[in-house]
Design an enzyme around this catalytic site. Structure first.
Site, PDB file in Angstrom:
ATOM      1  N   HIS A  22       0.841  -1.212   0.000  1.00  0.00           N
ATOM      2  CA  HIS A  22       0.000   0.000   0.000  1.00  0.00           C
ATOM      3  C   HIS A  22       0.875   1.260   0.000  1.00  0.00           C
ATOM      4  O   HIS A  22       0.586   2.227  -0.709  1.00  0.00           O
ATOM      5  CB  HIS A  22      -0.891   0.053   1.250  1.00  0.00           C
ATOM      6  CG  HIS A  22      -1.925  -1.025   1.346  1.00  0.00           C
ATOM      7  ND1 HIS A  22      -2.054  -1.837   2.443  1.00  0.00           N
ATOM      8  CD2 HIS A  22      -2.893  -1.419   0.477  1.00  0.00           C
ATOM      9  CE1 HIS A  22      -3.060  -2.671   2.265  1.00  0.00           C
ATOM     10  NE2 HIS A  22      -3.584  -2.450   1.074  1.00  0.00           N
ATOM     11  N   LYS A  48     -14.334  -9.992   5.228  1.00  0.00           N
ATOM     12  CA  LYS A  48     -13.000 -10.380   5.713  1.00  0.00           C
ATOM     13  C   LYS A  48     -13.035 -10.431   7.231  1.00  0.00           C
ATOM     14  O   LYS A  48     -13.785  -9.670   7.845  1.00  0.00           O
ATOM     15  CB  LYS A  48     -11.960  -9.319   5.312  1.00  0.00           C
ATOM     16  CG  LYS A  48     -11.814  -9.144   3.825  1.00  0.00           C
ATOM     17  CD  LYS A  48     -11.093  -7.866   3.492  1.00  0.00           C
ATOM     18  CE  LYS A  48     -11.103  -7.670   1.993  1.00  0.00           C
ATOM     19  NZ  LYS A  48     -10.450  -6.463   1.547  1.00  0.00           N
ATOM     20  N   ARG A  97      -2.134  -6.005  -8.364  1.00  0.00           N
ATOM     21  CA  ARG A  97      -0.921  -6.800  -8.121  1.00  0.00           C
ATOM     22  C   ARG A  97      -0.729  -7.876  -9.171  1.00  0.00           C
ATOM     23  O   ARG A  97       0.389  -8.201  -9.536  1.00  0.00           O
ATOM     24  CB  ARG A  97      -1.025  -7.487  -6.745  1.00  0.00           C
ATOM     25  CG  ARG A  97      -0.924  -6.550  -5.591  1.00  0.00           C
ATOM     26  CD  ARG A  97      -1.386  -7.225  -4.336  1.00  0.00           C
ATOM     27  NE  ARG A  97      -2.785  -7.625  -4.465  1.00  0.00           N
ATOM     28  CZ  ARG A  97      -3.532  -8.060  -3.482  1.00  0.00           C
ATOM     29  NH1 ARG A  97      -3.017  -8.214  -2.287  1.00  0.00           N
ATOM     30  NH2 ARG A  97      -4.800  -8.379  -3.687  1.00  0.00           N
ATOM     31  N   SER A 135      -3.012  -7.551   3.000  1.00  0.00           N
ATOM     32  CA  SER A 135      -3.252  -7.386   4.440  1.00  0.00           C
ATOM     33  C   SER A 135      -3.729  -8.699   5.051  1.00  0.00           C
ATOM     34  O   SER A 135      -3.357  -9.039   6.175  1.00  0.00           O
ATOM     35  CB  SER A 135      -4.320  -6.310   4.679  1.00  0.00           C
ATOM     36  OG  SER A 135      -3.883  -5.071   4.221  1.00  0.00           O
TER      37      SER A 135
END
Ligand code: PNS
Length: 167
Positions: A22, A48, A97, A135
């Protein structure tokens, strides 16, 4: 970019917690924007199991970007398009990504465009060293006792350790 019309962009996400990936996207975003709002969503589109509260994530963002006057961290509730519209921001930054990110990102972008056609999403690729980083993996590695020191800033690693001790 110009002094009279600074380009402002919003970089939304969960940031639970902010990773070096990030941070890399934030620095790259500042090549195309004069000012960046890193915006922590109260409502994430994908469910999540989290670690930090929104306020704790904000504290971490502010510590990581302390001294960077052109980076502001804040939280938002509800739709990203409404947040961006009320802040008068038309550019959204998202990191891409790998190909596996693409479908979800494109879907969100198209939905956001339906909701507010004036908003443009700009995708930035992180440094290849961070292309595997997320994360959720950082949370998992930390929860299972692994070393996350390479993946997050020291202040974040310390706060993750403290949080997990208290869990
Ligand atoms: O880092 P994440 O979790 O992939 O970020 C996803 C995020 C927060 C950008 C997305 O869930 C979002 O924009 N949430 C705000 C609510 C919203 O606008 N939902 C509609 C998106 S199409």
């Amino acid at each position: 970019m110009s002094a009279s019309h600074p380009v402002v962009a919003v970089y939304p996400g969960s940031f639970d917690p902010i990773t070096r990936g990030h941070e890399d996207i934030v620095r790259r975003a500042l090549h195309v924007a004069d000012r960046l709002i890193v915006a922590v969503a109260h409502t994430a589109t994908q469910s999540k199991s989290g670690l930090f509260s929104v306020d704790e994530r904000l504290d971490l963002l502010r510590e990581v970007f302390a001294g960077e006057d052109n980076v502001e961290a804040c939280a938002f509730e509800g739709l990203l398009v409404e947040f961006a519209r009320t802040r008068g921001v038309r550019f959204v930054i998202r990191g891409l990504r790998a190909v596996s990110d693409f479908e979800y990102e494109l879907q969100m972008t198209q939905m956001n465009r339906e909701l507010w056609p004036d908003m443009e999403t700009i995708f930035l690729a992180p440094e290849v060293d961070y292309s595997f980083l997320s994360s959720s993996l950082v949370r998992e590695v930390a929860r299972l006792g692994g070393d996350i020191g390479r993946f997050v800033s020291p202040v974040v690693a310390e706060r993750v350790r403290a949080k997990l001790k208290g869990e």
